[in-house]
Design an enzyme around this catalytic site. Structure first.
Site, PDB file in Angstrom:
ATOM      1  N   SER A 116      36.299  35.610  49.433  1.00 64.01           N
ATOM      2  CA  SER A 116      37.631  35.047  49.704  1.00 64.01           C
ATOM      3  C   SER A 116      37.711  33.606  49.235  1.00 64.01           C
ATOM      4  CB  SER A 116      37.942  35.113  51.195  1.00 64.01           C
ATOM      5  OG  SER A 116      39.178  34.471  51.426  1.00 64.01           O
ATOM      6  N   GLU A 139      44.574  36.891  57.933  1.00 66.99           N
ATOM      7  CA  GLU A 139      45.355  36.058  56.989  1.00 66.99           C
ATOM      8  C   GLU A 139      46.844  36.478  57.020  1.00 66.99           C
ATOM      9  OE1 GLU A 139      43.427  35.773  53.062  1.00 66.99           O
ATOM     10  OE2 GLU A 139      45.397  36.171  52.210  1.00 66.99           O
ATOM     11  N   HIS A 154      39.303  39.815  57.812  1.00 69.09           N
ATOM     12  CA  HIS A 154      39.703  38.462  57.395  1.00 69.09           C
ATOM     13  C   HIS A 154      41.104  38.504  56.765  1.00 69.09           C
ATOM     14  CE1 HIS A 154      40.318  35.821  53.921  1.00 69.09           C
ATOM     15  NE2 HIS A 154      39.701  34.871  54.596  1.00 69.09           N
ATOM     16  N   ASN A 155      41.320  39.454  55.872  1.00 71.81           N
ATOM     17  CA  ASN A 155      42.623  39.542  55.206  1.00 71.81           C
ATOM     18  C   ASN A 155      43.728  39.893  56.189  1.00 71.81           C
ATOM     19  OD1 ASN A 155      41.007  39.181  52.961  1.00 71.81           O
ATOM     20  ND2 ASN A 155      42.240  40.537  51.686  1.00 71.81           N
ATOM     21  N   LYS A 205      35.558  41.439  55.539  1.00 69.93           N
ATOM     22  CA  LYS A 205      36.535  40.861  54.598  1.00 69.93           C
ATOM     23  C   LYS A 205      37.933  41.451  54.849  1.00 69.93           C
ATOM     24  CE  LYS A 205      38.203  38.686  50.950  1.00 69.93           C
ATOM     25  NZ  LYS A 205      39.285  39.365  50.346  1.00 69.93           N
TER      26      LYS A 205
HETATM   27  P1  NBP Z   1      41.765  42.050  38.656  1.00 69.49           P
HETATM   28  O1  NBP Z   1      41.781  42.675  39.983  1.00 69.49           O
HETATM   29  O2  NBP Z   1      43.037  41.798  37.966  1.00 69.49           O
HETATM   30  O3  NBP Z   1      40.826  42.944  37.684  1.00 69.49           O
HETATM   31  C1  NBP Z   1      40.630  42.563  36.386  1.00 69.49           C
HETATM   32  C2  NBP Z   1      39.311  43.082  35.872  1.00 69.49           C
HETATM   33  O4  NBP Z   1      39.183  44.480  36.124  1.00 69.49           O
HETATM   34  C3  NBP Z   1      39.207  42.897  34.359  1.00 69.49           C
HETATM   35  O5  NBP Z   1      37.875  42.627  34.047  1.00 69.49           O
HETATM   36  C4  NBP Z   1      39.649  44.261  33.850  1.00 69.49           C
HETATM   37  O6  NBP Z   1      39.161  44.563  32.564  1.00 69.49           O
HETATM   38  C5  NBP Z   1      38.988  45.155  34.873  1.00 69.49           C
HETATM   39  N1  NBP Z   1      39.543  46.494  34.895  1.00 69.49           N
HETATM   40  C6  NBP Z   1      40.779  46.925  35.204  1.00 69.49           C
HETATM   41 BR1  NBP Z   1      42.191  45.873  35.645  1.00 69.49          BR
HETATM   42  N2  NBP Z   1      40.920  48.244  35.113  1.00 69.49           N
HETATM   43  C7  NBP Z   1      39.714  48.677  34.732  1.00 69.49           C
HETATM   44  C8  NBP Z   1      39.211  49.967  34.466  1.00 69.49           C
HETATM   45  N3  NBP Z   1      39.963  51.044  34.619  1.00 69.49           N
HETATM   46  N4  NBP Z   1      37.918  50.070  34.089  1.00 69.49           N
HETATM   47  C9  NBP Z   1      37.174  48.971  33.959  1.00 69.49           C
HETATM   48  N5  NBP Z   1      37.595  47.711  34.201  1.00 69.49           N
HETATM   49  C10 NBP Z   1      38.845  47.578  34.574  1.00 69.49           C
HETATM   50  O7  NBP Z   1      40.918  40.681  38.650  1.00 69.49           O
HETATM   51  P2  NBP Z   1      40.756  39.549  39.735  1.00 69.49           P
HETATM   52  O8  NBP Z   1      42.064  39.078  40.272  1.00 69.49           O
HETATM   53  O9  NBP Z   1      39.820  38.557  39.140  1.00 69.49           O
HETATM   54  O10 NBP Z   1      40.014  40.278  40.941  1.00 69.49           O
HETATM   55  C11 NBP Z   1      38.755  40.906  40.827  1.00 69.49           C
HETATM   56  C12 NBP Z   1      38.407  41.542  42.159  1.00 69.49           C
HETATM   57  O11 NBP Z   1      38.347  40.510  43.162  1.00 69.49           O
HETATM   58  C13 NBP Z   1      39.464  42.527  42.659  1.00 69.49           C
HETATM   59  O12 NBP Z   1      38.848  43.538  43.396  1.00 69.49           O
HETATM   60  C14 NBP Z   1      40.324  41.689  43.576  1.00 69.49           C
HETATM   61  O13 NBP Z   1      40.992  42.467  44.548  1.00 69.49           O
HETATM   62  C15 NBP Z   1      39.280  40.779  44.189  1.00 69.49           C
HETATM   63  N6  NBP Z   1      39.783  39.495  44.691  1.00 69.49           N
HETATM   64  C16 NBP Z   1      40.774  38.830  44.024  1.00 69.49           C
HETATM   65  C17 NBP Z   1      41.221  37.604  44.503  1.00 69.49           C
HETATM   66  C18 NBP Z   1      42.282  36.821  43.773  1.00 69.49           C
HETATM   67  O14 NBP Z   1      42.731  35.795  44.309  1.00 69.49           O
HETATM   68  N7  NBP Z   1      42.685  37.227  42.573  1.00 69.49           N
HETATM   69  C19 NBP Z   1      40.645  37.062  45.650  1.00 69.49           C
HETATM   70  C20 NBP Z   1      39.623  37.757  46.290  1.00 69.49           C
HETATM   71  C21 NBP Z   1      39.199  38.968  45.798  1.00 69.49           C
HETATM   72  P3  NBP Z   1      40.082  44.300  31.287  1.00 69.49           P
HETATM   73  O15 NBP Z   1      39.997  42.843  31.009  1.00 69.49           O
HETATM   74  O16 NBP Z   1      39.446  45.131  30.245  1.00 69.49           O
HETATM   75  O17 NBP Z   1      41.483  44.743  31.632  1.00 69.49           O
END
Ligand code: NBP
Length: 482
Positions: A129, A190, A186-187, A183
């Site tokens: 988080s 939130e 936590h959400n 987690k």
């Molecule tokens: P995203 O949740 O947007 O995921 C993007 C990544 O997933 C890219 O590397 C993308 O590859 C890959 N991906 C996708 Br989309 N579909 C795919 C598939 N079918 N097969 C393989 N790879 C695939 O990224 P993020 O916001 O950085 O979050 C990453 C994780 O962390 C998620 O689980 C999210 O819920 C969690 N999280 C996010 C936050 C936040 O604030 N954003 C906070 C805490 C936790 P590509 O580049 O080839 O499309």
């Protein structure tokens, strides 16, 4: 370049920033992304000149890792995680570790841990988080899964986590899906915190008719006291933010709240566990109600718009909102911890409740001074049944609840919807009522369905049925289902 300490798959917002964080703490990181162009872009951009190795295939990624190999997935939760596990398994050796740092649902993590372990490898499901900034500067990390995997992974995860008073906001949570459960909770919390802030805002905006700047100052002031927290801090910033046209951004942001599902999961799990997580559930429903703006427009036109009047003593009302927000927040966390305790029992996790408060103390979205008090309460009594029973919170609530009651009464009377604050007050009054109205429910259940009841004048565990109409006979619902 030497082999990498860890490999990371998924170069989106979270992945990229976690890699930069790891590298800045002295770890060499190998990276891979499904869309391989993004690897080159990253290596040529932010990662240039750093101890970061770009890989164009999973084979190349794995070949660049020190043993035992540690591969962290930061990809979209759901099927992409399962797909990567399948692709990684044939490339890894016994004792290697797969870490899922995404927002996976805990039953998936439970299942994946068992599956990966059955293949002789180790698995960690770690809730992360803190968003983009947290990932870069120090998130809160909640790891669970294969216990054996923790010692080799610990220096990296604790190394990159936020620190409060030198203490990392990351520690082992428990086996299976425990990390992702914590987690998820936590959400959920939130969601509750955000809804309570939104309710405080609407009370000041619609009842007191305060300006954005006035409200911003109030939130900034609250942030110096018992409500000191990241979410209160950003609320003050949001309220005073003006765009390039000198317009307040908050005034043109559509009031339809989105959600990605973790609040819903928390509420659903509370229903499964039979835990009254009322405040978070109301926060989820409030987002659902907000999402259909057209329906609200129709209802306002058809059923009439409320025109809440301001209370006479506006200064006192603002003080009451501050106390009401605090009291409701205590209740939300009390409910959240009851859920964690219940889940720990269900899944056989030995959760350290004080340790969880410390993990949330920094780095994450719900970080606050208040969590320090929760840590103290569980340190004093690790078996604390309900946070409201801790002497510190019991006293704090005695002072704050009269404000919550005044705010709820006034808002109800004037027609301002504050579902989470109202649910907090009902929980508070409900839990303090030894003699409730549930005897009527038991009587009704027995009347129409012969479901039986226990008696106050007989030992618990003895069940009775009354032939209420003189026609039902002595058959009880253990025999038939009405
Ligand atoms: P995203 O949740 O947007 O995921 C993007 C990544 O997933 C890219 O590397 C993308 O590859 C890959 N991906 C996708 Br989309 N579909 C795919 C598939 N079918 N097969 C393989 N790879 C695939 O990224 P993020 O916001 O950085 O979050 C990453 C994780 O962390 C998620 O689980 C999210 O819920 C969690 N999280 C996010 C936050 C936040 O604030 N954003 C906070 C805490 C936790 P590509 O580049 O080839 O499309």
């Amino acid at each position: 370049m030497n082999k990498a300490d860890i490999g990371l798959i998924g170069l989106a917002v979270m992945g990229e920033n976690l890699v930069m964080n790891m590298e800045s703490k002295g770890f060499t990181v190998a990276v891979y992304n499904r869309t391989v162009d993004k690897v080159d872009k990253f290596i040529e951009g932010r990662a240039k000149g750093k101890n970061i190795i770009g890989a164009h295939s999973l084979e190349e990624l794995i070949a660049n890792l020190k043993s035992p190999r540690k591969v962290m997935l930061m990809v979209k939760a759901g099927k992409p995680v399962d797909d990567f596990i399948e692709k990684l398994l044939p490339l890894l050796d016994k004792g290697d570790i797969i870490i899922d740092g995404g927002n996976s649902h805990y039953p998936d993590t439970q299942r994946r841990t068992e599956y990966v372990e059955s293949k002789g490898l180790l698995y960690i499901g770690a809730g992360v988080s803190g968003g983009e900034e947290g990932a870069l500067k120090g998130p809160s990390i909640m790891p669970g899964g294969s216990k054996e995997a923790w010692p080799p992974v610990k220096p990296i995860l604790q190394g990159i986590a936020a620190k409060v008073d030198g203490h990392p906001c990351c520690d082992w949570v428990g086996e299976g899906g425990a990390g992702h459960y914590v987690k998820m909770t936590h959400n959920g919390i939130e969601y509750g915190d955000m809804q309570l802030i939104a309710e405080s805002y609407i009370l000041m905006r619609d009842m007191l008719k305060l300006s954005n700047d006035e409200m911003s100052k109030i939130f900034a002031e609250w942030n110096k006291g018992k409500l000191d927290s990241y979410l209160i801090e950003i609320t003050a910033d949001i309220l005073s933010y003006k765009d390039e046209e000198n317009k307040y951004a908050i005034d043109y942001i559509m009031d339809t709240a989105g959600q990605k599902g973790t609040g819903k999961w928390t509420a659903m799990d509370a229903l499964e566990e039979g835990v009254p997580l009322t405040l978070i559930a109301e926060a989820v429903f409030a987002r659902c109600l907000s999402s259909d703006k057209e329906q609200r427009r129709h209802a306002e036109e058809l059923l009439g718009k409320n025109s809440p009047k301001a209370p006479e003593d506006k200064e006192q009302f603002v003080k009451d909102i501050e106390n009401a927000l605090y009291a409701a927040k205590v209740i939300s966390y009390a409910q959240g911890y009851v859920l964690l305790r219940s889940a720990a029992k269900t899944y056989g996790w030995n959760l350290n409740f004080g340790g969880i408060a410390l993990m949330w103390r920094g780095g994450c979205i719900i970080r606050s001074a208040f969590l320090g008090k929760i840590h103290e309460a569980f340190t004093e009594n690790p078996d604390l049944e309900n946070l409201l029973f801790a002497p510190y919170f019991a006293n704090a609530m005695k002072e704050a609840v009269p404000s919550l009651r005044r705010i709820c009464s006034y808002a109800m009377q004037e027609g301002v919807a504050i579902p989470s604050m109202a649910s907090a007050l009902c929980y508070w009054d409900g839990i303090k009522t030894f003699s409730s109205g549930a005897n009527m429910i038991q009587a009704q259940r027995d009347y129409f369905g012969a479901h039986t009841y226990e008696r106050t004048d007989r030992p618990k565990g003895e069940f009775f049925h009354t032939n209420w109409t003189g026609e039902g006979g002595d058959t009880q619902s253990g025999v038939y289902n009405a």
